[in-house]
Structure formats: C-alpha cells, structure tokens
Write an enzyme that holds these catalytic residues in place. Structure first.
Site, PDB file in Angstrom:
ATOM      1  CD  GLU A  20     -12.931 -15.847 -13.051  1.00 13.32           C
ATOM      2  OE1 GLU A  20     -13.794 -15.297 -14.152  1.00 13.32           O
ATOM      3  OE2 GLU A  20     -12.263 -16.004 -12.253  1.00 13.32           O
ATOM      4  CE1 TYR A  47     -11.007 -12.280 -16.029  1.00 12.32           C
ATOM      5  CE2 TYR A  47     -13.025 -13.941 -17.157  1.00 12.32           C
ATOM      6  CZ  TYR A  47     -11.273 -13.057 -15.574  1.00 12.32           C
ATOM      7  OH  TYR A  47     -11.692 -13.149 -14.302  1.00 12.32           O
ATOM      8  CG  ASP A  91     -11.023  -8.011 -15.140  1.00 15.35           C
ATOM      9  OD1 ASP A  91     -10.269  -7.408 -14.719  1.00 15.35           O
ATOM     10  OD2 ASP A  91     -12.282  -8.232 -14.201  1.00 15.35           O
ATOM     11  CB  CYS A 114      -5.858   8.049  -5.763  1.00 18.38           C
ATOM     12  SG  CYS A 114      -5.976   7.761  -7.947  1.00 18.38           S
TER      13      CYS A 114
END
Length: 371
Positions: free
Chosen positions: A56, A139, A157, A216
């Site tokens: 991370e 975050y 994020d 989409c």
DNA sequence: GATGCGTGGCA
DNA sequence: TTGCCAAGCAT
C-alpha cells in the site's frame, strides 16, 4: 453476466450493490503479488499485514506495474518487518531508487522501526491505530484495516473517487466532493468481505471505470449508475484546472579520478529527492545561468557535453547541462568518491541516472538489470 | 484547502 | 510531442 433489464431497476436484480461487485470480483480479480485471491481468502488464508502495508505504501500514486518488481525485491531482501527495521537507511533508499516520492521510503523505514520496536512487531489493527504510523494516511489506514484485518473501512483512493462520483453522478469538483463521496461509499461497504470489496472497487476503477472511455457495458453496476444513465460518466469526477509547469535549468558535474571513482553527494533529508544521492550540480532556476563553472565542485578541466538531460517532476520540468572532467589527483571537494561500476548500490533517483547515462553511457548499463 | 513531492506508460 | 494521471501523505 446477466444483464439487468429496465424492469429490474430498483429491484436489486443481483443482490445488493456490494454483493454484485463482489460477484464480479470473484470472476475478474487481478492476480497481484501482494494479493490473496478471493478463493484463497474464502478458504481462510489471510494476507500478511506486513506485505499489505508494504504494497500500500508503494502503491501510493504509483501504478501496479511499476510497483511489482520493487515489492518482490523488498520482500526478498526483508521478509519481515523486523528485517526491514534492522536495515540501513541508505540501503532502503537505494532499494527504493526509481520509485519516486522518496519521503515514502524514509517514512517506510521509520514505520518499520516503530512497529518492530515499540509496537512489539505487531501492526495496529484499527484505522485509528494505523493512522498514527508515519507515512500512513486516511487511504492507507483504511486499506490495511480492511484488507489485512477485515474492518469495514471506507477505502477511498483515486479509483474509488471516480467510481463513486459516477455511480451517484456527483458533479461537485474535487477535492470538495470528497466528503460526499465518502458518505456515499460508506452506504455501500459490506460487513462481510470488506477487504475484497475495497480491492474490488479499486479494480473496477482501474479496469472498467477508467478515466477515459469507461467500459460501462461490462460494469456490474451499470444499471444503477447515475452517470451512465445520464451519459456523463466520462466527465466525472470534475477536477480543478491544472497549473502549468515551469522549466528550471541547471548544470551537473561528472568528475572522475582516473581510478574508476566519481564524486557524488547526498541531498538534504527533506524536500525534493530528499536523502537521495546526486551528481554535484548547480541550483535549479527558471533563469538560465550565464556561467556554470563557478559552481563546479572543484577546479578541473571541465568539458561541456553536447545536448541536455530533460526530466519532468511533479511541479516543474528540469533541463540540465552536463559537464565532465577527469583529474589524476582527487581535489578537495564536498561529497564522496564512489566506484563508477557500483552505482546501482547507490540511491540515485531517475533524473540522476539520466545524468550518468549522458556523462558515461557505459556506466549507465548497470542500471538495466532491474525491471 | 493548497502546495510540494517522482516516475513511467499511454493516448 | 505533449498532456494526463496512478492504490496519497505531510505540512
């Protein structure tokens, strides 16, 4: 891949939004070095908090592809947090070289020492506890809490900001929109599999719900997405206008001693390229200097090389002229004489690797080993 | 809230 | 070539 017909909108065709996203994630999760697959997670395998934390930190503002080799290298060198804590800072900075945002490396090392020391080798398991660690912000604290410890944290994020702002058609510009995005996100976070949910929303943003030309038609949330319904997905989130980047100019001085050593310096610990090594040079100013040589690290038969080194930082572009000289006897000069063939062991940021390549292309060949 | 802080890939 | 921007944090 059942497509929800219009009749089923509002009827929760495939379960809750989180459930549908997790279903998508079960089928499409990317295989990443630091990730425990949904299947393995279901079988009870838990990710190592150290690996989650390390990945991370590396992933802050950095792409998955770039991080991969660095993550593997760090884990091989320092398999546990106490190993990293015991390393020399210079070695950590060297291993981080090329990854950018070097304060992350300093904070990483400080954090490892804190965890291995006063925290007894155990990472905090709550967002609040994690937030107190150096280099861990909102975050990262949420991500570690969710992924490593199954806390139902709202992991937000850049990807998630995009996904959520589209899902609810939030047209308020960033960063003002963050509070609303976070509130909306909280309504979606499930009590079960919060870690997979976090990774799924980020994967969705990284793959289908991309900044440009979002796919989409393949998205598990397309039928409940307000932006898709309004045809405005690609315009969200609204971002503030960018500031333009000035170009700064300067010179770098490649000085060798005839015995295979070159003069390097270490930059101050804070600020741009803090704590990293550099080829000695002038300051970098927007105004081009008339004469660089008064700023050379020593008197030498300096020869200016044709061409320049260009490099773009976050907030300015840099153009460097490179001077080269070789001296038989080392002059009095601030810095350290380093074997030219062991530069990979140094903490040379990318801009300085470009300077090396410009001054001595043979020496730069050693940099190709990584990645 | 605004600013400083890297780098590489890709359209 | 140029601009965009990626799993943000510290101040």
């Amino acid at each position: 891949m059942a497509r929800a017909g219009l009749a089923s909108v509002g009827q929760d065709p495939g379960g809750s939004p989180a459930g549908r996203l997790l279903d998508w994630y079960d089928r499409h999760a990317r295989d990443l070095p630091w990730r425990v697959s949904p299947l393995a997670r279901a079988r009870g395998r838990r990710p190592d908090p150290y690996g989650v934390w390390l990945s991370e930190i590396m992933l802050q503002q950095t792409t998955v592809k770039t991080v991969g080799p660095y993550f593997e290298d760090f884990l091989a060198r320092w398999p546990r947090v106490k190993d990293l804590a015991a390393a020399d800072t210079a070695e950590v900075m060297s291993a981080w070289a090329g990854l950018g945002y070097y304060s992350r490396a300093r904070n990483l090392h400080a954090c490892a020492r804190m965890v291995a020391g006063e925290l007894g080798g155990i990472f905090p398991q709550t967002e609040e506890g994690l937030l107190a660690l150096p280099g861990v912000g909102p975050y990262t604290a949420a991500a570690i809490a969710a992924i490593a410890f199954d806390e139902p944290a709202a992991v937000m994020d850049g990807n998630v900001e995009r996904v959520i702002s589209r899902l609810f058609a939030i047209t308020t510009p960033l960063p003002a929109a963050k509070a609303e995005i976070r509130d909306r996100l909280r309504t979606l976070v499930p009590d079960t599999r919060p870690g997979d949910f976090a990774q799924a929303t980020m994967d969705l943003g990284a793959t289908l719900c991309s900044p440009k030309k979002p796919a989409c038609s393949l998205c598990p949330w397309t039928d409940i997405c307000a932006a898709a319904a309004q045809g405005i997905a690609e315009t969200l989130p609204v971002k503030p206008p960018k500031k333009e980047k000035p170009t700064r100019h300067g010179a770098a001085f490649w000085l060798t001693d005839g015995k295979g050593h070159v003069l390097l310096r270490t930059r101050p610990p804070k600020g741009l390229l803090g704590g990293m090594d550099e080829v000695p040079g002038t300051e970098w100013r927007e105004q081009k200097a008339v004469d660089h040589l008064p700023h050379a690290p020593a008197e030498a038969p300096w020869e200016v090389l044709p061409g320049t080194v260009r490099h773009v930082f976050t907030h300015f572009a840099l153009e460097l002229v490179v001077y080269r000289a070789e001296v038989a006897d080392r002059p009095q000069a601030e810095g350290e004489w380093v074997p030219v063939d062991s530069l990979t062991a140094r903490a040379l940021p990318t801009v300085m690797r470009k300077v090396v390549a410009h001054a001595d292309p043979d020496a730069a060949k050693q940099f190709r080993r990584r990645k």
